[in-house]
Motif scaffolding. Structure first.
Motif, PDB file in Angstrom:
ATOM      1  N   GLU A   4       0.830  -1.207   0.000  1.00 11.54           N
ATOM      2  CA  GLU A   4       0.000   0.000   0.000  1.00 11.54           C
ATOM      3  C   GLU A   4       0.866   1.259   0.000  1.00 11.54           C
ATOM      4  O   GLU A   4       0.582   2.212  -0.719  1.00 11.54           O
ATOM      5  CB  GLU A   4      -0.942  -0.008   1.211  1.00 11.54           C
ATOM      6  CG  GLU A   4      -1.983   1.093   1.194  1.00 11.54           C
ATOM      7  CD  GLU A   4      -2.917   1.025  -0.005  1.00 11.54           C
ATOM      8  OE1 GLU A   4      -3.278   2.109  -0.516  1.00 11.54           O
ATOM      9  OE2 GLU A   4      -3.286  -0.077  -0.425  1.00 11.54           O
ATOM     10  N   GLN A   5       1.929   1.260   0.790  1.00  8.61           N
ATOM     11  CA  GLN A   5       2.835   2.410   0.831  1.00  8.61           C
ATOM     12  C   GLN A   5       3.548   2.579  -0.514  1.00  8.61           C
ATOM     13  O   GLN A   5       3.719   3.701  -0.988  1.00  8.61           O
ATOM     14  CB  GLN A   5       3.874   2.237   1.945  1.00  8.61           C
ATOM     15  CG  GLN A   5       3.320   2.383   3.330  1.00  8.61           C
ATOM     16  CD  GLN A   5       4.366   2.011   4.384  1.00  8.61           C
ATOM     17  OE1 GLN A   5       5.186   1.120   4.174  1.00  8.61           O
ATOM     18  NE2 GLN A   5       4.306   2.690   5.516  1.00  8.61           N
ATOM     19  N   SER A   6       3.943   1.479  -1.108  1.00 14.34           N
ATOM     20  CA  SER A   6       4.615   1.508  -2.403  1.00 14.34           C
ATOM     21  C   SER A   6       3.684   2.070  -3.475  1.00 14.34           C
ATOM     22  O   SER A   6       4.085   2.901  -4.285  1.00 14.34           O
ATOM     23  CB  SER A   6       5.070   0.107  -2.774  1.00 14.34           C
ATOM     24  OG  SER A   6       5.712   0.107  -4.001  1.00 14.34           O
ATOM     25  N   LYS A   7       2.445   1.621  -3.465  1.00 11.91           N
ATOM     26  CA  LYS A   7       1.455   2.097  -4.429  1.00 11.91           C
ATOM     27  C   LYS A   7       1.212   3.593  -4.251  1.00 11.91           C
ATOM     28  O   LYS A   7       1.153   4.342  -5.231  1.00 11.91           O
ATOM     29  CB  LYS A   7       0.146   1.323  -4.236  1.00 11.91           C
ATOM     30  CG  LYS A   7      -0.925   1.656  -5.230  1.00 11.91           C
ATOM     31  CD  LYS A   7      -2.166   0.810  -4.996  1.00 11.91           C
ATOM     32  CE  LYS A   7      -3.278   1.234  -5.918  1.00 11.91           C
ATOM     33  NZ  LYS A   7      -4.513   0.498  -5.676  1.00 11.91           N
ATOM     34  N   GLU A   8       1.130   4.040  -3.021  1.00 12.37           N
ATOM     35  CA  GLU A   8       0.909   5.458  -2.715  1.00 12.37           C
ATOM     36  C   GLU A   8       2.099   6.300  -3.188  1.00 12.37           C
ATOM     37  O   GLU A   8       1.919   7.376  -3.752  1.00 12.37           O
ATOM     38  CB  GLU A   8       0.699   5.627  -1.213  1.00 12.37           C
ATOM     39  CG  GLU A   8       0.273   7.029  -0.806  1.00 12.37           C
ATOM     40  CD  GLU A   8      -0.004   7.111   0.689  1.00 12.37           C
ATOM     41  OE1 GLU A   8       0.549   8.032   1.320  1.00 12.37           O
ATOM     42  OE2 GLU A   8      -0.764   6.268   1.204  1.00 12.37           O
ATOM     43  N   LYS A   9       3.306   5.789  -2.985  1.00 17.34           N
ATOM     44  CA  LYS A   9       4.522   6.494  -3.403  1.00 17.34           C
ATOM     45  C   LYS A   9       4.551   6.661  -4.922  1.00 17.34           C
ATOM     46  O   LYS A   9       4.883   7.733  -5.439  1.00 17.34           O
ATOM     47  CB  LYS A   9       5.745   5.724  -2.919  1.00 17.34           C
ATOM     48  CG  LYS A   9       7.051   6.337  -3.320  1.00 17.34           C
ATOM     49  CD  LYS A   9       8.224   5.476  -2.880  1.00 17.34           C
ATOM     50  CE  LYS A   9       9.504   5.987  -3.491  1.00 17.34           C
ATOM     51  NZ  LYS A   9      10.593   5.060  -3.344  1.00 17.34           N
ATOM     52  N   ILE A  10       4.205   5.614  -5.647  1.00 18.27           N
ATOM     53  CA  ILE A  10       4.195   5.660  -7.105  1.00 18.27           C
ATOM     54  C   ILE A  10       3.133   6.628  -7.611  1.00 18.27           C
ATOM     55  O   ILE A  10       3.378   7.422  -8.516  1.00 18.27           O
ATOM     56  CB  ILE A  10       4.003   4.246  -7.688  1.00 18.27           C
ATOM     57  CG1 ILE A  10       5.234   3.400  -7.377  1.00 18.27           C
ATOM     58  CG2 ILE A  10       3.740   4.295  -9.181  1.00 18.27           C
ATOM     59  CD1 ILE A  10       5.043   1.930  -7.582  1.00 18.27           C
ATOM     60  N   GLU A  11       1.945   6.594  -7.024  1.00 18.12           N
ATOM     61  CA  GLU A  11       0.874   7.513  -7.422  1.00 18.12           C
ATOM     62  C   GLU A  11       1.277   8.962  -7.163  1.00 18.12           C
ATOM     63  O   GLU A  11       0.995   9.848  -7.969  1.00 18.12           O
ATOM     64  CB  GLU A  11      -0.414   7.172  -6.685  1.00 18.12           C
ATOM     65  CG  GLU A  11      -1.076   5.908  -7.187  1.00 18.12           C
ATOM     66  CD  GLU A  11      -2.302   5.500  -6.388  1.00 18.12           C
ATOM     67  OE1 GLU A  11      -2.654   6.186  -5.407  1.00 18.12           O
ATOM     68  OE2 GLU A  11      -2.904   4.469  -6.749  1.00 18.12           O
ATOM     69  N   GLN A  12       1.945   9.198  -6.046  1.00 13.20           N
ATOM     70  CA  GLN A  12       2.396  10.551  -5.716  1.00 13.20           C
ATOM     71  C   GLN A  12       3.433  11.022  -6.744  1.00 13.20           C
ATOM     72  O   GLN A  12       3.368  12.155  -7.222  1.00 13.20           O
ATOM     73  CB  GLN A  12       2.987  10.580  -4.310  1.00 13.20           C
ATOM     74  CG  GLN A  12       3.409  11.961  -3.872  1.00 13.20           C
ATOM     75  CD  GLN A  12       4.000  11.954  -2.463  1.00 13.20           C
ATOM     76  OE1 GLN A  12       4.450  10.922  -1.969  1.00 13.20           O
ATOM     77  NE2 GLN A  12       3.995  13.106  -1.844  1.00 13.20           N
ATOM     78  N   ALA A  13       4.380  10.161  -7.094  1.00 15.26           N
ATOM     79  CA  ALA A  13       5.399  10.518  -8.081  1.00 15.26           C
ATOM     80  C   ALA A  13       4.760  10.768  -9.447  1.00 15.26           C
ATOM     81  O   ALA A  13       5.138  11.705 -10.155  1.00 15.26           O
ATOM     82  CB  ALA A  13       6.452   9.421  -8.174  1.00 15.26           C
ATOM     83  N   LEU A  14       3.780   9.958  -9.806  1.00 17.21           N
ATOM     84  CA  LEU A  14       3.085  10.147 -11.071  1.00 17.21           C
ATOM     85  C   LEU A  14       2.369  11.486 -11.099  1.00 17.21           C
ATOM     86  O   LEU A  14       2.429  12.214 -12.096  1.00 17.21           O
ATOM     87  CB  LEU A  14       2.102   8.999 -11.300  1.00 17.21           C
ATOM     88  CG  LEU A  14       1.396   8.944 -12.640  1.00 17.21           C
ATOM     89  CD1 LEU A  14       2.391   8.863 -13.782  1.00 17.21           C
ATOM     90  CD2 LEU A  14       0.463   7.753 -12.689  1.00 17.21           C
ATOM     91  N   ASP A  15       1.719  11.849 -10.008  1.00 17.54           N
ATOM     92  CA  ASP A  15       1.040  13.142  -9.927  1.00 17.54           C
ATOM     93  C   ASP A  15       2.024  14.305 -10.016  1.00 17.54           C
ATOM     94  O   ASP A  15       1.764  15.300 -10.678  1.00 17.54           O
ATOM     95  CB  ASP A  15       0.236  13.261  -8.619  1.00 17.54           C
ATOM     96  CG  ASP A  15      -1.000  12.385  -8.607  1.00 17.54           C
ATOM     97  OD1 ASP A  15      -1.436  11.945  -9.697  1.00 17.54           O
ATOM     98  OD2 ASP A  15      -1.532  12.124  -7.509  1.00 17.54           O
ATOM     99  N   LEU A  16       3.161  14.167  -9.320  1.00 18.08           N
ATOM    100  CA  LEU A  16       4.143  15.246  -9.275  1.00 18.08           C
ATOM    101  C   LEU A  16       4.915  15.408 -10.578  1.00 18.08           C
ATOM    102  O   LEU A  16       5.172  16.529 -11.017  1.00 18.08           O
ATOM    103  CB  LEU A  16       5.146  15.006  -8.138  1.00 18.08           C
ATOM    104  CG  LEU A  16       4.677  15.284  -6.726  1.00 18.08           C
ATOM    105  CD1 LEU A  16       5.723  14.813  -5.717  1.00 18.08           C
ATOM    106  CD2 LEU A  16       4.397  16.765  -6.530  1.00 18.08           C
ATOM    107  N   TYR A  17       5.312  14.300 -11.189  1.00 18.73           N
ATOM    108  CA  TYR A  17       6.256  14.365 -12.297  1.00 18.73           C
ATOM    109  C   TYR A  17       5.731  13.865 -13.636  1.00 18.73           C
ATOM    110  O   TYR A  17       6.410  14.020 -14.648  1.00 18.73           O
ATOM    111  CB  TYR A  17       7.514  13.559 -11.946  1.00 18.73           C
ATOM    112  CG  TYR A  17       8.090  13.914 -10.604  1.00 18.73           C
ATOM    113  CD1 TYR A  17       8.530  15.201 -10.322  1.00 18.73           C
ATOM    114  CD2 TYR A  17       8.187  12.963  -9.590  1.00 18.73           C
ATOM    115  CE1 TYR A  17       9.052  15.528  -9.089  1.00 18.73           C
ATOM    116  CE2 TYR A  17       8.716  13.278  -8.357  1.00 18.73           C
ATOM    117  CZ  TYR A  17       9.141  14.562  -8.110  1.00 18.73           C
ATOM    118  OH  TYR A  17       9.665  14.878  -6.882  1.00 18.73           O
ATOM    119  N   GLY A  18       4.566  13.265 -13.663  1.00 15.29           N
ATOM    120  CA  GLY A  18       4.052  12.666 -14.893  1.00 15.29           C
ATOM    121  C   GLY A  18       3.951  13.639 -16.047  1.00 15.29           C
ATOM    122  O   GLY A  18       4.411  13.348 -17.160  1.00 15.29           O
TER     123      GLY A  18
END
Length: 161
Positions: A4-18
């Motif tokens: 869950e933490q890993s998924k949240e981290k990836i979603e956050q990075a996608l939002d920030l840098y996508g």
């Protein structure tokens, strides 16, 4: 780290840098579908990256470098004439003025195009761009100079190199 933490981290990075990664890849590749593929591959590399990032800027620079390198590899592997679809650019770059500038920048050779985009659109310094694309600061400065000269020629010749 839990799933869950890993998924949240990836979603956050996608939002920030996508969006930023999409713009960089699109400016290098000139094709929305290829750019989407490279951004996706960049995030796959991000998911499998085992190291830790010192800070947010380090993470951002790492993602940019991976995206630029994957774009270069893609271009090298697919030595084909890049078709630039301006409709794709219009979807990514909102302002009309930026669309015209982006169309002119897309005419530049890849190393120069990457330096111009990262400097003028993403706000990176020559030293930071050098670290991202794997070149010296002097090489980046020269690419920016050549890019300005080429863009001047494009504007004087009515929009073509």
């Amino acid at each position: 780290m839990t799933l869950e933490q890993s998924k949240e981290k990836i979603e956050q990075a996608l939002d920030l840098y996508g969006d930023m990664l999409m713009r960089v890849c699109l400016s290098m590749l000139g094709n929305r579908y290829d750019a989407e593929e490279i951004v996706q591959e960049t995030f796959i590399s991000y998911m499998t990256h085992s190291g830790k990032f010192r800070e947010e800027e380090h993470e951002k620079a790492w993602l940019l470098r991976v995206a630029v390198n994957k774009s270069k590899n893609f271009l090298r592997k697919n030595r084909r004439r890049i078709h630039i679809n301006l409709d794709d650019i219009k979807e990514v770059v909102a302002a009309e003025e930026k669309q015209e500038q982006m169309a002119e920048i897309l005419q530049l050779p890849s190393p120069i195009k990457a330096a111009v985009h990262l400097h003028y659109y993403e706000g990176y310094t020559c030293k930071e761009i050098g670290a991202i694309v794997g070149s010296s600061e002097a090489a980046v400065k020269k690419r920016l100079q050549r890019g300005r000269e080429m863009l001047k020629d494009i504007l004087e010749n009515g929009g073509t190199l």
